[in-house]
Design a protein around this motif. Structure first.
Motif, PDB file in Angstrom:
ATOM      1  N   LEU A  31       0.838  -1.199   0.000  1.00 24.15           N
ATOM      2  CA  LEU A  31       0.000   0.000   0.000  1.00 24.15           C
ATOM      3  C   LEU A  31       0.876   1.253   0.000  1.00 24.15           C
ATOM      4  O   LEU A  31       0.588   2.212  -0.722  1.00 24.15           O
ATOM      5  CB  LEU A  31      -0.929  -0.004   1.211  1.00 24.15           C
ATOM      6  N   ALA A  32       1.945   1.236   0.789  1.00 27.31           N
ATOM      7  CA  ALA A  32       2.863   2.381   0.810  1.00 27.31           C
ATOM      8  C   ALA A  32       3.450   2.633  -0.572  1.00 27.31           C
ATOM      9  O   ALA A  32       3.556   3.787  -1.021  1.00 27.31           O
ATOM     10  CB  ALA A  32       3.971   2.135   1.826  1.00 27.31           C
ATOM     11  N   ASP A  33       3.823   1.574  -1.269  1.00 29.07           N
ATOM     12  CA  ASP A  33       4.399   1.716  -2.606  1.00 29.07           C
ATOM     13  C   ASP A  33       3.385   2.285  -3.592  1.00 29.07           C
ATOM     14  O   ASP A  33       3.731   3.136  -4.438  1.00 29.07           O
ATOM     15  CB  ASP A  33       4.913   0.368  -3.104  1.00 29.07           C
ATOM     16  N   ARG A  34       2.146   1.819  -3.503  1.00 26.74           N
ATOM     17  CA  ARG A  34       1.123   2.319  -4.433  1.00 26.74           C
ATOM     18  C   ARG A  34       0.824   3.797  -4.186  1.00 26.74           C
ATOM     19  O   ARG A  34       0.639   4.575  -5.120  1.00 26.74           O
ATOM     20  CB  ARG A  34      -0.153   1.484  -4.322  1.00 26.74           C
ATOM     21  N   ALA A  48      -3.594   2.600   6.193  1.00 26.92           N
ATOM     22  CA  ALA A  48      -3.498   1.410   7.036  1.00 26.92           C
ATOM     23  C   ALA A  48      -4.017   0.201   6.273  1.00 26.92           C
ATOM     24  O   ALA A  48      -4.776   0.313   5.307  1.00 26.92           O
ATOM     25  CB  ALA A  48      -4.294   1.590   8.328  1.00 26.92           C
ATOM     26  N   THR A  49      -3.586  -0.977   6.732  1.00 25.51           N
ATOM     27  CA  THR A  49      -4.062  -2.243   6.178  1.00 25.51           C
ATOM     28  C   THR A  49      -4.626  -3.106   7.290  1.00 25.51           C
ATOM     29  O   THR A  49      -4.250  -2.965   8.465  1.00 25.51           O
ATOM     30  CB  THR A  49      -2.915  -3.009   5.496  1.00 25.51           C
ATOM     31  N   GLY A  50      -5.544  -3.996   6.928  1.00 28.23           N
ATOM     32  CA  GLY A  50      -6.131  -4.904   7.905  1.00 28.23           C
ATOM     33  C   GLY A  50      -6.868  -6.025   7.213  1.00 28.23           C
ATOM     34  O   GLY A  50      -7.106  -5.970   6.001  1.00 28.23           O
ATOM     35  N   GLY A  51      -7.245  -7.014   7.992  1.00 30.61           N
ATOM     36  CA  GLY A  51      -7.887  -8.176   7.412  1.00 30.61           C
ATOM     37  C   GLY A  51      -9.346  -7.971   7.084  1.00 30.61           C
ATOM     38  O   GLY A  51      -9.908  -8.668   6.243  1.00 30.61           O
ATOM     39  N   VAL A  94       5.181  13.403   4.346  1.00 29.68           N
ATOM     40  CA  VAL A  94       5.314  12.049   4.883  1.00 29.68           C
ATOM     41  C   VAL A  94       4.103  11.218   4.477  1.00 29.68           C
ATOM     42  O   VAL A  94       2.960  11.704   4.516  1.00 29.68           O
ATOM     43  CB  VAL A  94       5.428  12.063   6.428  1.00 29.68           C
ATOM     44  N   ILE A  95       4.357   9.989   4.060  1.00 33.78           N
ATOM     45  CA  ILE A  95       3.300   8.979   3.928  1.00 33.78           C
ATOM     46  C   ILE A  95       3.537   7.979   5.047  1.00 33.78           C
ATOM     47  O   ILE A  95       4.631   7.427   5.174  1.00 33.78           O
ATOM     48  CB  ILE A  95       3.352   8.275   2.560  1.00 33.78           C
ATOM     49  N   ALA A  96       2.535   7.752   5.889  1.00 34.88           N
ATOM     50  CA  ALA A  96       2.679   6.870   7.050  1.00 34.88           C
ATOM     51  C   ALA A  96       1.651   5.751   6.966  1.00 34.88           C
ATOM     52  O   ALA A  96       0.447   6.011   6.933  1.00 34.88           O
ATOM     53  CB  ALA A  96       2.496   7.656   8.346  1.00 34.88           C
ATOM     54  N   VAL A  97       2.133   4.507   6.935  1.00 33.44           N
ATOM     55  CA  VAL A  97       1.254   3.357   6.733  1.00 33.44           C
ATOM     56  C   VAL A  97       1.516   2.318   7.825  1.00 33.44           C
ATOM     57  O   VAL A  97       2.666   1.945   8.074  1.00 33.44           O
ATOM     58  CB  VAL A  97       1.463   2.707   5.345  1.00 33.44           C
ATOM     59  N   THR A  98       0.448   1.853   8.450  1.00 32.24           N
ATOM     60  CA  THR A  98       0.572   0.869   9.527  1.00 32.24           C
ATOM     61  C   THR A  98      -0.438  -0.259   9.344  1.00 32.24           C
ATOM     62  O   THR A  98      -1.533  -0.037   8.816  1.00 32.24           O
ATOM     63  CB  THR A  98       0.329   1.523  10.900  1.00 32.24           C
ATOM     64  N   PRO A  99      -0.103  -1.469   9.785  1.00 27.02           N
ATOM     65  CA  PRO A  99      -1.142  -2.498   9.916  1.00 27.02           C
ATOM     66  C   PRO A  99      -1.990  -2.161  11.136  1.00 27.02           C
ATOM     67  O   PRO A  99      -1.518  -1.477  12.060  1.00 27.02           O
ATOM     68  CB  PRO A  99      -0.337  -3.786  10.126  1.00 27.02           C
ATOM     69  N   ILE A 100      -3.226  -2.615  11.122  1.00 28.52           N
ATOM     70  CA  ILE A 100      -4.121  -2.384  12.265  1.00 28.52           C
ATOM     71  C   ILE A 100      -4.141  -3.633  13.131  1.00 28.52           C
ATOM     72  O   ILE A 100      -4.462  -4.727  12.670  1.00 28.52           O
ATOM     73  CB  ILE A 100      -5.552  -2.036  11.802  1.00 28.52           C
ATOM     74  N   PHE A 101      -3.779  -3.460  14.399  1.00 30.55           N
ATOM     75  CA  PHE A 101      -3.832  -4.530  15.389  1.00 30.55           C
ATOM     76  C   PHE A 101      -4.740  -4.092  16.529  1.00 30.55           C
ATOM     77  O   PHE A 101      -4.564  -3.010  17.095  1.00 30.55           O
ATOM     78  CB  PHE A 101      -2.440  -4.832  15.960  1.00 30.55           C
TER      79      PHE A 101
END
Length: 205
Positions: A22-25, A117-120, A81-88
């Protein structure tokens, strides 16, 4: 014209990682839109998984390692800044939060930031609004209106309202903030003391 600098912070823990994807896109979309406006951009990708031990040691010792210090300086000196995290557990990852905890509190002041962010599952998408956006608002960053969330089912979407559309819209908002923005190091307007600001409001005699 001096190239703009873009720091991309990604907190994916696996390799390969959907968070990095997602960060790359997002990075590609921003770079492409800036190129269309005749602006060059230098991109620095910061993989937090490679800095996990350094970040933990920083909390214990109070000093960053050379590797961590270089990445903190990259974020501080970037134009955006682009900031990308998985969601836990309905929020950003601990590694993601810890990196911004060791960053100087003033490092992001006035800096354009795109959060993602990314998540399931899509039910975690509101974490962007109740967790990430408030954190960056506290750090006085300028967060673009569109936050991008990608769940597992989003990756196959190509319609305008799907993931591709959200990426393009968020990239456009960041590009708009960066358009006409000089590279880092521009002068900051002098701040008048509060008493002088109050005095200026008094009626003229």
């Amino acid at each position: 014209m001096t190239p703009l600098t873009l720091a991309v912070v990604t907190a994916g823990l696996t390799q390969p990682s959907s968070t990095r994807l997602l960060a790359d896109r997002l990075t590609e979309a921003v770079s492409r839109q800036l190129a269309d406006e005749g602006r060059q951009v230098d991109v620095r990708v910061i993989e937090l998984r490679e800095l996990a031990v350094d970040i933990a040691n920083n909390f214990v010792t109070g000093f960053p390692s050379p590797a961590l210090d270089a990445e903190l300086e990259a974020v501080t000196g970037a134009d955006a800044v682009i900031a990308v995290t998985p969601i836990f557990t309905a929020s950003y990852s601990g590694l993601f939060k810890s990196f911004f905890d060791v960053l100087d509190n003033a490092a992001l002041t006035g800096k354009p930031v795109l959060v993602a962010a990314t998540g399931g599952t899509a039910r975690h998408s509101l974490a962007l609004e109740h967790a990430l956006r408030p954190m960056f608002a506290y750090l006085r960053a300028v967060v673009v209106p569109t936050a991008v969330y990608a769940s597992s089912e989003d990756w196959g979407s190509t319609d305008a309202e799907g993931l591709s559309g959200r990426i393009a819209r968020a990239a456009g908002e960041l590009t708009e903030l960066l358009s006409g923005r000089p590279s880092t190091g521009r002068a900051v307007d002098e701040v008048l003391p509060f008493e002088q600001q109050l005095a200026a409001l008094l009626p003229k005699s």
